[in-house]
Each structure stands twice: as structure tokens, then as C-alpha cells.
Scaffold this motif. Sequence first.
Motif, short mmCIF file in Angstrom:
data_model
loop_
_atom_site.label_atom_id
_atom_site.label_comp_id
_atom_site.label_asym_id
_atom_site.label_seq_id
_atom_site.Cartn_x
_atom_site.Cartn_y
_atom_site.Cartn_z
N ILE A 164 47.72 5.29 40.22
CA ILE A 164 46.78 4.79 39.22
C ILE A 164 45.35 4.95 39.72
CG2 ILE A 164 45.93 2.69 38.09
CD1 ILE A 164 48.84 1.77 37.90
N ALA A 165 45.11 4.60 40.98
CA ALA A 165 43.77 4.71 41.56
C ALA A 165 43.30 6.17 41.61
CB ALA A 165 43.75 4.10 42.96
N ALA A 166 44.27 7.10 41.73
CA ALA A 166 43.93 8.52 41.76
C ALA A 166 43.69 9.09 40.37
CB ALA A 166 45.03 9.31 42.46
N GLY A 167 43.91 8.25 39.33
CA GLY A 167 43.65 8.70 37.97
C GLY A 167 44.81 9.41 37.30
N ALA A 168 46.02 9.28 37.86
CA ALA A 168 47.19 9.95 37.28
C ALA A 168 47.52 9.38 35.91
CB ALA A 168 48.39 9.82 38.22
N SER A 169 47.91 10.24 34.98
CA SER A 169 48.31 9.80 33.66
C SER A 169 49.72 9.24 33.70
CB SER A 169 48.26 10.97 32.67
OG SER A 169 49.23 11.94 33.03
N THR A 170 50.14 8.62 32.61
CA THR A 170 51.50 8.08 32.54
C THR A 170 52.53 9.17 32.76
OG1 THR A 170 50.86 6.29 31.04
CG2 THR A 170 53.18 6.92 31.03
N GLY A 171 52.31 10.34 32.12
CA GLY A 171 53.24 11.45 32.29
C GLY A 171 53.31 11.95 33.72
N ASP A 172 52.15 12.05 34.37
CA ASP A 172 52.12 12.50 35.77
C ASP A 172 52.87 11.52 36.68
OD1 ASP A 172 50.60 14.70 35.12
OD2 ASP A 172 48.69 13.72 35.52
N ILE A 173 52.63 10.23 36.45
CA ILE A 173 53.31 9.21 37.26
C ILE A 173 54.81 9.28 37.05
CG2 ILE A 173 53.59 6.72 37.64
CD1 ILE A 173 50.65 6.40 36.89
N ALA A 174 55.23 9.45 35.80
CA ALA A 174 56.66 9.54 35.50
C ALA A 174 57.30 10.71 36.25
CB ALA A 174 56.87 9.69 33.99
N GLY A 175 56.58 11.84 36.29
CA GLY A 175 57.11 13.01 36.99
C GLY A 175 57.22 12.79 38.49
N LEU A 177 57.47 9.87 40.07
CA LEU A 177 58.43 8.81 40.40
C LEU A 177 59.83 9.10 39.86
CD1 LEU A 177 56.30 5.57 39.79
CD2 LEU A 177 56.56 6.92 41.89
N HIS A 178 59.95 10.19 39.10
CA HIS A 178 61.24 10.58 38.53
C HIS A 178 61.82 9.49 37.63
CE1 HIS A 178 61.05 13.95 41.30
NE2 HIS A 178 60.94 13.11 42.32
N VAL A 179 60.95 8.96 36.76
CA VAL A 179 61.38 7.96 35.79
C VAL A 179 60.79 8.34 34.44
CG1 VAL A 179 61.54 6.11 37.51
CG2 VAL A 179 59.39 6.47 36.29
N SER A 180 61.14 7.58 33.39
CA SER A 180 60.63 7.86 32.05
C SER A 180 59.24 7.28 31.86
CB SER A 180 61.57 7.26 31.00
OG SER A 180 61.55 5.85 31.06
N ASP A 181 58.55 7.76 30.83
CA ASP A 181 57.23 7.20 30.50
C ASP A 181 57.34 5.71 30.21
OD1 ASP A 181 56.32 9.77 30.75
OD2 ASP A 181 55.54 9.95 28.71
N ARG A 182 58.41 5.31 29.52
CA ARG A 182 58.60 3.90 29.19
C ARG A 182 58.72 3.06 30.45
NH1 ARG A 182 63.03 2.21 24.81
NH2 ARG A 182 61.50 3.34 23.54
N VAL A 184 57.43 3.79 33.37
CA VAL A 184 56.11 3.72 34.00
C VAL A 184 55.26 2.64 33.35
CG1 VAL A 184 53.93 4.96 34.33
CG2 VAL A 184 56.09 6.13 34.73
N LYS A 185 55.31 2.55 32.03
CA LYS A 185 54.53 1.53 31.33
C LYS A 185 55.00 0.13 31.71
CE LYS A 185 53.50 4.54 27.40
NZ LYS A 185 53.75 4.81 25.96
N ARG A 186 56.32 -0.02 31.85
CA ARG A 186 56.86 -1.34 32.23
C ARG A 186 56.44 -1.69 33.64
NH1 ARG A 186 61.15 -2.53 35.06
NH2 ARG A 186 62.07 -0.45 34.87
N LEU A 187 56.55 -0.74 34.56
CA LEU A 187 56.17 -0.99 35.95
C LEU A 187 54.67 -1.26 36.07
CD1 LEU A 187 58.27 1.78 37.76
CD2 LEU A 187 58.73 -0.67 37.69
N THR A 188 53.87 -0.52 35.28
CA THR A 188 52.42 -0.73 35.32
C THR A 188 52.05 -2.11 34.82
OG1 THR A 188 52.01 1.64 35.00
CG2 THR A 188 50.19 0.13 34.49
N ALA A 189 52.68 -2.54 33.73
CA ALA A 189 52.41 -3.88 33.19
C ALA A 189 52.76 -4.95 34.22
CB ALA A 189 53.21 -4.10 31.91
N SER A 190 53.86 -4.76 34.92
CA SER A 190 54.27 -5.72 35.94
C SER A 190 53.27 -5.74 37.09
CB SER A 190 55.66 -5.35 36.47
OG SER A 190 56.02 -6.19 37.54
N LEU A 191 52.78 -4.56 37.50
CA LEU A 191 51.82 -4.47 38.59
C LEU A 191 50.50 -5.14 38.20
CD1 LEU A 191 50.92 -3.36 41.34
CD2 LEU A 191 50.32 -1.22 40.19
#
Length: 213
Positions: A164-175, A177-182, A184-191
Motif C-alpha cells: 500500500i505504501a508503495a502505491g500498489a493498486s488492488t489488482g497489483d496486490i492481489a497478483g 499475494l495470489h488472492v482475489s481482489d475481494r 485484498v479489499k477485506r484484508l485492507t479494511a482489516s488493516l
Amino acid sequence: MQNGIRIAVVDDHALFVRGLELLLPEVSGGRATVVASTGDAAYAASIVRNAVPDVVLVDLHMPAPGGRHAVAAVRAAAPRSRVLAMSGDDDPAVAVEALRAGAAGFLPKSSDASSVLQPLLAAIDGWAVLPAGLLDVLVDQGRTRAPQPAVDLAEEDRRLLGLIAAGASTGDIAGKLHVSDRTVKRLTASLLRKLRVSSRTEAAALAGSAGLL
């Protein structure tokens, strides 16, 4: 880098909108085009659903329901569109409110048209776009709101925060971390809840100022 940049503008200043319509194609070599605009914040969600822009520029000082409402409405209607808030004044509090509503960055309306293209490209690539002065304000807020020592981030949280600090988009993070966009959004909300912040931008500022990475 994509060939065309579709831009929607939510601004009640018709001359400013017309200026963008004329100047953006010129300074971008035809790559950036205003495909839709409205001077009514209440119609912001509607135009982005129809136009499917890459970037939405939203003036924060608009008649009710206002620019902040428009930012939130656009984010809900078109999650893949990047929203950049704009303002003609230097009040950082207004920009911070827009970031909390979901804007990916902030552009002063005093910016020269030739200098707008690079922030647009950066926003599309997933970066948070902020003037240096506003970034300083966020960093200062991060210092005063730094997590208590009891907040202990797990390794996966730290990796997510780093992306997130590096500016990665949701899609980039999903790729990465090998998880879905959904997921990533759940993990981000928790963080964000753990860090007691309300946006990715605040989390990134906090990460740097509090030494969380």
C-alpha cells in the motif's frame, strides 16, 4: 502504459471544464480526453456509470450535496475509476476529507495544464497523488496518531502495508499475494482498522512516520 486516458470531470465551473477539454488532449498528444462532465455533484455517479472513465476529477467546492459526496458516490459507482479531488484553495483539511471519502489524490486547481498529465498517469498506475505540502500535513497527522505500542502487525499485515505504501493498486496486490481482489479489499479494511486510519493514503503516511515497515 495504456494508449487512451478517459477522464470525467465533476465541476460547476464551466470555463474550467472547457479549458480541460481543450488543453488535456493538446498537452497529452491526444492521449487524454474528457469523455463526460457534470456541474451537479448529485449526477457524479450517473456519468461515471455511463462513461466508464479511467480518472474522475472532482471539484471539492460545489453546491450541495458537495464535492466530498461526489467523491464517495463515484467510488461506490465505479470502484475501478481513480478519483482525484481538486480545490482552488490551500486548506489541507478539505483535501484530507476528500482522501477519507475515497479520493486517490489531490490536485490544486492552480496547477498548469501541462503538469496535470503525469499525476493522471500516476493515479491510473495506482499511486497516491499529493502535493508536497499536503503530504507533510498527512505525515504530521500520522506522527500524532501513531499506533500504540500494543499494536503488533503480523508479517502478512506488514507485507500488505508495504505494498500500500508503495502505491500498489488492488489488482497489483492481489497478483503479488495470489488472492482475489475481494480478499485484498477485506484484508485492507482489516488493516486500516488495526492502524486506526480511514484510507490507504493515511496508512501509507503512518507507515513512514511511525516506522511500521
